[in-house]
Design an enzyme around this catalytic site. Structure first.
Site, PDB file in Angstrom:
ATOM      1  N   ASN A   9       0.847  -1.199   0.000  1.00  0.00           N
ATOM      2  CA  ASN A   9       0.000   0.000   0.000  1.00  0.00           C
ATOM      3  C   ASN A   9       0.889   1.258   0.000  1.00  0.00           C
ATOM      4  O   ASN A   9       1.567   1.552   0.981  1.00  0.00           O
ATOM      5  CB  ASN A   9      -0.899  -0.057   1.250  1.00  0.00           C
ATOM      6  CG  ASN A   9      -1.851   1.113   1.338  1.00  0.00           C
ATOM      7  OD1 ASN A   9      -1.499   2.241   0.999  1.00  0.00           O
ATOM      8  ND2 ASN A   9      -3.049   0.846   1.799  1.00  0.00           N
ATOM      9  N   LYS A  12       0.438   3.839   2.793  1.00  0.00           N
ATOM     10  CA  LYS A  12       1.118   3.500   4.048  1.00  0.00           C
ATOM     11  C   LYS A  12       2.605   3.860   3.960  1.00  0.00           C
ATOM     12  O   LYS A  12       3.175   4.429   4.887  1.00  0.00           O
ATOM     13  CB  LYS A  12       1.000   2.000   4.345  1.00  0.00           C
ATOM     14  CG  LYS A  12      -0.385   1.514   4.739  1.00  0.00           C
ATOM     15  CD  LYS A  12      -0.298   0.040   5.131  1.00  0.00           C
ATOM     16  CE  LYS A  12      -1.631  -0.600   5.370  1.00  0.00           C
ATOM     17  NZ  LYS A  12      -1.531  -2.027   5.732  1.00  0.00           N
ATOM     18  N   ASP A  79      -1.105  -4.242   9.768  1.00  0.00           N
ATOM     19  CA  ASP A  79      -2.482  -4.458   9.339  1.00  0.00           C
ATOM     20  C   ASP A  79      -3.343  -3.397   9.995  1.00  0.00           C
ATOM     21  O   ASP A  79      -3.208  -3.126  11.186  1.00  0.00           O
ATOM     22  CB  ASP A  79      -2.976  -5.861   9.704  1.00  0.00           C
ATOM     23  CG  ASP A  79      -4.182  -6.245   8.860  1.00  0.00           C
ATOM     24  OD1 ASP A  79      -4.046  -6.235   7.621  1.00  0.00           O
ATOM     25  OD2 ASP A  79      -5.264  -6.514   9.411  1.00  0.00           O
ATOM     26  N   SER A  80      -4.200  -2.781   9.189  1.00  0.00           N
ATOM     27  CA  SER A  80      -5.000  -1.680   9.723  1.00  0.00           C
ATOM     28  C   SER A  80      -6.378  -1.705   9.095  1.00  0.00           C
ATOM     29  O   SER A  80      -6.645  -2.462   8.160  1.00  0.00           O
ATOM     30  CB  SER A  80      -4.304  -0.353   9.451  1.00  0.00           C
ATOM     31  OG  SER A  80      -3.960  -0.248   8.090  1.00  0.00           O
ATOM     32  N   PHE A 163      -5.631   8.712   2.354  1.00  0.00           N
ATOM     33  CA  PHE A 163      -6.070   7.635   1.458  1.00  0.00           C
ATOM     34  C   PHE A 163      -7.219   6.877   2.126  1.00  0.00           C
ATOM     35  O   PHE A 163      -7.658   7.228   3.229  1.00  0.00           O
ATOM     36  CB  PHE A 163      -4.886   6.702   1.123  1.00  0.00           C
ATOM     37  CG  PHE A 163      -4.371   5.903   2.294  1.00  0.00           C
ATOM     38  CD1 PHE A 163      -4.783   4.593   2.505  1.00  0.00           C
ATOM     39  CD2 PHE A 163      -3.478   6.463   3.215  1.00  0.00           C
ATOM     40  CE1 PHE A 163      -4.299   3.859   3.591  1.00  0.00           C
ATOM     41  CE2 PHE A 163      -2.989   5.733   4.290  1.00  0.00           C
ATOM     42  CZ  PHE A 163      -3.408   4.418   4.475  1.00  0.00           C
ATOM     43  N   GLY A 164      -7.716   5.863   1.449  1.00  0.00           N
ATOM     44  CA  GLY A 164      -8.735   4.976   2.026  1.00  0.00           C
ATOM     45  C   GLY A 164      -9.944   5.716   2.585  1.00  0.00           C
ATOM     46  O   GLY A 164     -10.588   6.518   1.899  1.00  0.00           O
ATOM     47  N   ASP A 166     -10.118   8.017   4.884  1.00  0.00           N
ATOM     48  CA  ASP A 166      -9.864   9.351   5.465  1.00  0.00           C
ATOM     49  C   ASP A 166     -10.951  10.386   5.149  1.00  0.00           C
ATOM     50  O   ASP A 166     -11.324  11.167   6.025  1.00  0.00           O
ATOM     51  CB  ASP A 166      -8.496   9.897   5.010  1.00  0.00           C
ATOM     52  CG  ASP A 166      -7.346   9.222   5.742  1.00  0.00           C
ATOM     53  OD1 ASP A 166      -7.579   8.668   6.827  1.00  0.00           O
ATOM     54  OD2 ASP A 166      -6.212   9.258   5.224  1.00  0.00           O
ATOM     55  N   LYS A 186      -2.370  14.657  10.715  1.00  0.00           N
ATOM     56  CA  LYS A 186      -2.862  13.271  10.701  1.00  0.00           C
ATOM     57  C   LYS A 186      -1.871  12.368  11.439  1.00  0.00           C
ATOM     58  O   LYS A 186      -2.257  11.556  12.274  1.00  0.00           O
ATOM     59  CB  LYS A 186      -3.081  12.769   9.265  1.00  0.00           C
ATOM     60  CG  LYS A 186      -3.480  11.292   9.256  1.00  0.00           C
ATOM     61  CD  LYS A 186      -3.726  10.657   7.910  1.00  0.00           C
ATOM     62  CE  LYS A 186      -4.031   9.173   8.118  1.00  0.00           C
ATOM     63  NZ  LYS A 186      -4.242   8.408   6.885  1.00  0.00           N
ATOM     64  N   HIS A 191      -3.935   6.354  14.080  1.00  0.00           N
ATOM     65  CA  HIS A 191      -3.601   5.012  14.561  1.00  0.00           C
ATOM     66  C   HIS A 191      -2.163   4.633  14.167  1.00  0.00           C
ATOM     67  O   HIS A 191      -1.403   4.124  14.958  1.00  0.00           O
ATOM     68  CB  HIS A 191      -4.627   4.032  13.998  1.00  0.00           C
ATOM     69  CG  HIS A 191      -4.860   4.172  12.511  1.00  0.00           C
ATOM     70  ND1 HIS A 191      -5.060   5.395  11.901  1.00  0.00           N
ATOM     71  CD2 HIS A 191      -4.872   3.258  11.502  1.00  0.00           C
ATOM     72  CE1 HIS A 191      -5.199   5.221  10.598  1.00  0.00           C
ATOM     73  NE2 HIS A 191      -5.093   3.930  10.330  1.00  0.00           N
TER      74      HIS A 191
HETATM   75  P1  ITT Z   1      -0.849  -4.306   2.805  1.00  0.00           P
HETATM   76  O1  ITT Z   1      -1.676  -5.453   3.362  1.00  0.00           O
HETATM   77  O2  ITT Z   1       0.040  -4.722   1.686  1.00  0.00           O
HETATM   78  O3  ITT Z   1      -0.125  -3.552   3.871  1.00  0.00           O
HETATM   79  P2  ITT Z   1      -3.474  -3.171   2.349  1.00  0.00           P
HETATM   80  O4  ITT Z   1      -3.994  -1.885   1.764  1.00  0.00           O
HETATM   81  O5  ITT Z   1      -4.106  -4.444   1.836  1.00  0.00           O
HETATM   82  O6  ITT Z   1      -1.880  -3.230   2.138  1.00  0.00           O
HETATM   83  P3  ITT Z   1      -4.576  -3.699   4.952  1.00  0.00           P
HETATM   84  O7  ITT Z   1      -4.929  -5.103   4.608  1.00  0.00           O
HETATM   85  O8  ITT Z   1      -3.955  -3.416   6.278  1.00  0.00           O
HETATM   86  O9  ITT Z   1      -3.574  -3.072   3.899  1.00  0.00           O
HETATM   87  O10 ITT Z   1      -5.890  -2.836   4.778  1.00  0.00           O
HETATM   88  C1  ITT Z   1      -5.943  -1.557   5.292  1.00  0.00           C
HETATM   89  C2  ITT Z   1      -7.121  -0.798   4.683  1.00  0.00           C
HETATM   90  O11 ITT Z   1      -7.746  -0.033   5.732  1.00  0.00           O
HETATM   91  C3  ITT Z   1      -6.626   0.215   3.675  1.00  0.00           C
HETATM   92  O12 ITT Z   1      -6.644  -0.318   2.376  1.00  0.00           O
HETATM   93  C4  ITT Z   1      -7.603   1.360   3.859  1.00  0.00           C
HETATM   94  O13 ITT Z   1      -8.752   1.126   3.119  1.00  0.00           O
HETATM   95  C5  ITT Z   1      -7.946   1.295   5.344  1.00  0.00           C
HETATM   96  N1  ITT Z   1      -7.039   2.172   6.103  1.00  0.00           N
HETATM   97  C6  ITT Z   1      -5.996   1.807   6.912  1.00  0.00           C
HETATM   98  N2  ITT Z   1      -5.362   2.882   7.406  1.00  0.00           N
HETATM   99  C7  ITT Z   1      -5.989   3.957   6.905  1.00  0.00           C
HETATM  100  C8  ITT Z   1      -5.791   5.334   7.025  1.00  0.00           C
HETATM  101  O14 ITT Z   1      -4.771   5.840   7.723  1.00  0.00           O
HETATM  102  N3  ITT Z   1      -6.631   6.137   6.388  1.00  0.00           N
HETATM  103  C9  ITT Z   1      -7.649   5.662   5.658  1.00  0.00           C
HETATM  104  N4  ITT Z   1      -7.907   4.371   5.457  1.00  0.00           N
HETATM  105  C10 ITT Z   1      -7.076   3.503   6.075  1.00  0.00           C
END
Ligand code: ITT
Length: 207
Positions: A9, A12, A79-80, A163-164, A166, A186, A191
């Site tokens: 990601n 991240k 993981d988030s 992203f995501g 936010d 931010k 988190h």
């Molecule tokens: P990796 O597993 O390769 O690290 P990923 O995007 O698949 O990449 P996750 O499985 O941890 O990562 O999913 C995290 C999702 O949660 C991420 O795609 C966002 O949609 C959301 N997310 C996590 N942190 C965020 C943030 O700081 N702001 C907004 N959305 C977030």
């Protein structure tokens, strides 16, 4: 010390690079090694999924000796996601895939807004969760850091930073979405910023 970010990601990666600016470590990511394969995230908790990613990329790096062994090397997996109270904790560990694989972030945000359209302001509580797991590549010793960022789900999409999720999340104590905040703000309340702060303290304490 080198830290290798085990994430696919780019949002991240960008945040970790900012957060670690003042920490005396050299940061790279698996993108720098051309690693594009990723494990299936089959865990039911953030911690389990972070562990799955950590073990998967640890094996890849150790097998290919993709690191500079003249220094300490720390592999960082994370993981988030977001947990929404009115949706019984969803999307949770499914945050990256919520609603199906074909959706992008804007689609996912709209899906949540639609599901929440009749939910009253006082019932829109949500929180971001971040589980960071690090392993010293040479010794396999693992540490875990979990942190949260509390807030509510807004009534629309606001802001284009971050992203995501936010743009639909308003952090507690702020009047704008996480997607409207300056990145440095931010990082102070997120988190990921808070979990990283614990890791940075550990790194500095061990020096
Ligand atoms: P990796 O597993 O390769 O690290 P990923 O995007 O698949 O990449 P996750 O499985 O941890 O990562 O999913 C995290 C999702 O949660 C991420 O795609 C966002 O949609 C959301 N997310 C996590 N942190 C965020 C943030 O700081 N702001 C907004 N959305 C977030």
């Amino acid at each position: 010390m080198n830290i290798i970010l085990a994430t696919q990601n780019r949002g991240k990666v960008e945040e970790f690079k900012r957060i670690f600016t003042d920490c005396p470590v050299k940061l790279s990511s698996i993108f720098d090694y051309g690693i594009t394969l990723e494990p299936e995230e089959t865990g039911s908790t953030f911690s389990e999924n972070a562990q799955i990613k950590l073990e998967y990329y640890l094996e890849t790096l150790q097998k290919n000796k993709y690191y500079d062994s003249s220094q300490k090397n720390l592999l960082l997996a994370e993981d988030s996601g977001i947990e929404i109270k009115a949706l019984n904790g969803e999307p949770g560990v499914l945050s990256a895939r919520y609603g199906g694989e074909g959706l992008d972030s804007a689609d996912r945000n709209n899906l949540i807004l639609k599901k929440m359209k009749d939910v009253a302001p006082e019932n829109r509580k949500a929180r971001f969760v971040c589980c960071i797991k690090v392993a010293y590549i040479e010794t396999d010793i693992v540490y875990e850091f979990i942190e949260y960022s509390e807030g509510i789900i807004m009534d629309d999409i606001y802001g284009s930073k971050g992203f995501g999720y936010d743009p639909i999340f308003k952090p507690l104590g702020y009047n704008v979405s996480m997607g409207s905040l300056e990145p440095e703000i931010k990082d102070k309340i997120s988190h990921r910023g808070l979990a990283s702060k614990k890791l940075i303290k550990k790194i500095l304490d061990e020096r």
